[in-house]
Design an enzyme around this catalytic site. Structure first.
Site, PDB file in Angstrom:
ATOM      1  CB  SER A  38      -0.945   0.027   1.209  1.00 38.67           C
ATOM      2  OG  SER A  38      -0.305   0.589   2.342  1.00 38.67           O
ATOM      3  CB  ILE A  39      -0.255   4.751  -0.630  1.00 44.38           C
ATOM      4  CG1 ILE A  39       0.422   6.066  -1.014  1.00 44.38           C
ATOM      5  CG2 ILE A  39      -1.342   4.948   0.434  1.00 44.38           C
ATOM      6  CD1 ILE A  39      -0.511   7.053  -1.710  1.00 44.38           C
ATOM      7  CE  LYS A  40      -2.605   5.488   5.160  1.00 38.08           C
ATOM      8  NZ  LYS A  40      -2.726   6.883   5.608  1.00 38.08           N
ATOM      9  CG  ASP A  41       4.722  -0.152   2.123  1.00 42.82           C
ATOM     10  OD1 ASP A  41       3.852  -0.430   2.965  1.00 42.82           O
ATOM     11  OD2 ASP A  41       5.196  -0.989   1.332  1.00 42.82           O
ATOM     12  NE  ARG A  42       4.509   6.393  -2.549  1.00 44.35           N
ATOM     13  CZ  ARG A  42       5.392   6.644  -3.512  1.00 44.35           C
ATOM     14  NH1 ARG A  42       6.427   7.411  -3.254  1.00 44.35           N
ATOM     15  NH2 ARG A  42       5.246   6.147  -4.721  1.00 44.35           N
TER      16      ARG A  42
END
Length: 332
Positions: A38-42
């Site tokens: 997901s984008i939350k890795d960033r």
């Protein structure tokens, strides 16, 4: 190469199957291709890295966070890779796939009632803060109120979009819960071209739409909805409305119908926020004068929602059909 080095630099995919003006293009950034899915890795990589540099997170420490699942997955992944313990709180509407994935990576999952009002002891945000306060040496990302959330997108998501598409970008469209993606990405794109339009998508039952348009937080408008990872029942300090030009409301039905469209017409199996984002991007695209380029993000994969939004029995039990995408009168 370690796991965190593969975060970011996700591809932009042009979506061609939607009914929009001929010279208006829609691109979606495939954030489900990050290693944690997901984008939350960033934001997790960015905030943990900052905490380590500042000595706020020591060897073997405990990371505590409230999450709708994807931030938790990124925390569980990086905690396992770096030798931290993870305790994650989440509302009970979060899919079983997400909960099981966190436990598989060694995280402790505390499930809280989605019906608990903000500030109550059983609300998942309050519960996380309580656990953090009672765990010596623990660290909390505080994703809803931490400015580093938006800064991560200002320094990664926004630049990646600009590097790929440059001045052709006309609008950026995304749903928001913490507000990090819409705030940080929009701020960067506007720093390159102030005429870029930023549109936040908010689910019916969330407070952001009314707050943006009327400056009011109305508790009477807070209602349950099924989409995970979008909208909120309290104002997140990370949400920066100064870089948002409009807020459009969507429904669960809008998001889920678009998910099915993406799967069956684009070959993209995506989660509910991806469906919402693309639905919103289509509405914005239809309102723009050509030529134009609308960009959005696909925050996670549909593999986490097979038991829900891709399950015909679940859809039928909850009153969702399989019809076409419903249109919305342009508001821009």
């Amino acid at each position: 190469m370690n796991i965190q080095s593969s975060i970011g630099r996700t591809p932009l995919i042009e979506l061609r199957s939607f009914d929009v003006p001929a010279d208006v293009r829609i691109f979606a950034k495939a954030e489900f291709m990050n290693p944690g899915g997901s984008i939350k890795d960033r934001i997790v990589r960015y905030i943990i890295g900052d905490a380590e540099r500042r000595g706020l997170l020591g060897p073997g420490a405990t990371i505590v966070e409230n999450t709708s699942g994807n931030t938790g997955a990124a925390i569980a992944m990086l905690a396992a890779a770096r030798g931290y313990r993870a305790i994650l709180t989440m509302p009970d509407k979060v899919s079983k796939e997400k909960q099981d994935a966190l436990r598989a990576m060694g995280a402790e999952v505390v499930v809280c009632p989605a019906s608990a009002p903000p500030g109550s002891p059983q609300h998942y945000v309050t519960r996380a803060r309580s656990i953090h306060a009672g765990t010596p040496g623990s660290f909390m990302l505080d994703q809803y109120d931490n400015p580093l959330n938006a800064e991560a997108h200002f320094r990664s998501t926004g630049p990646e979009i600009w590097d790929a598409l440059g001045p052709s970008v006309t609008a950026f469209v995304a749903s928001g819960s913490t507000g990090g993606t819409i705030s940080g990405t929009s701020r960067f794109l506007k720093s390159k071209n102030p005429s870029v339009t930023s549109v936040l998508l908010d689910p019916a039952g969330s407070i952001y739409h009314r707050y943006f348009h009327d400056g009011v937080v109305d508790p009477a408008q807070i209602a349950p909805y099924f989409v995970e990872g979008a909208g909120e029942d309290h104002l997140a300090q990370c949400m920066d409305f100064s870089v948002v030009d409009d807020v459009i409301r969507f429904t669960d039905a809008d998001a889920f119908a678009t998910c099915r469209h993406l799967a069956q017409r684009e070959g993209l199996l995506c989660g509910g926020t991806s469906g919402a984002n693309v639905w919103g991007a289509v509405q914005v695209a239809r309102s723009l004068k050509q030529p134009a380029t609308v960009v959005t993000v696909l925050p996670d994969s549909g593999n986490k929602y097979i038991s829900k939004i891709y399950n015909p029995d679940w859809l039928a039990r909850n009153g969702f059909g399989t019809g076409e995408i419903r249109t919305l009168e342009p508001t821009l």
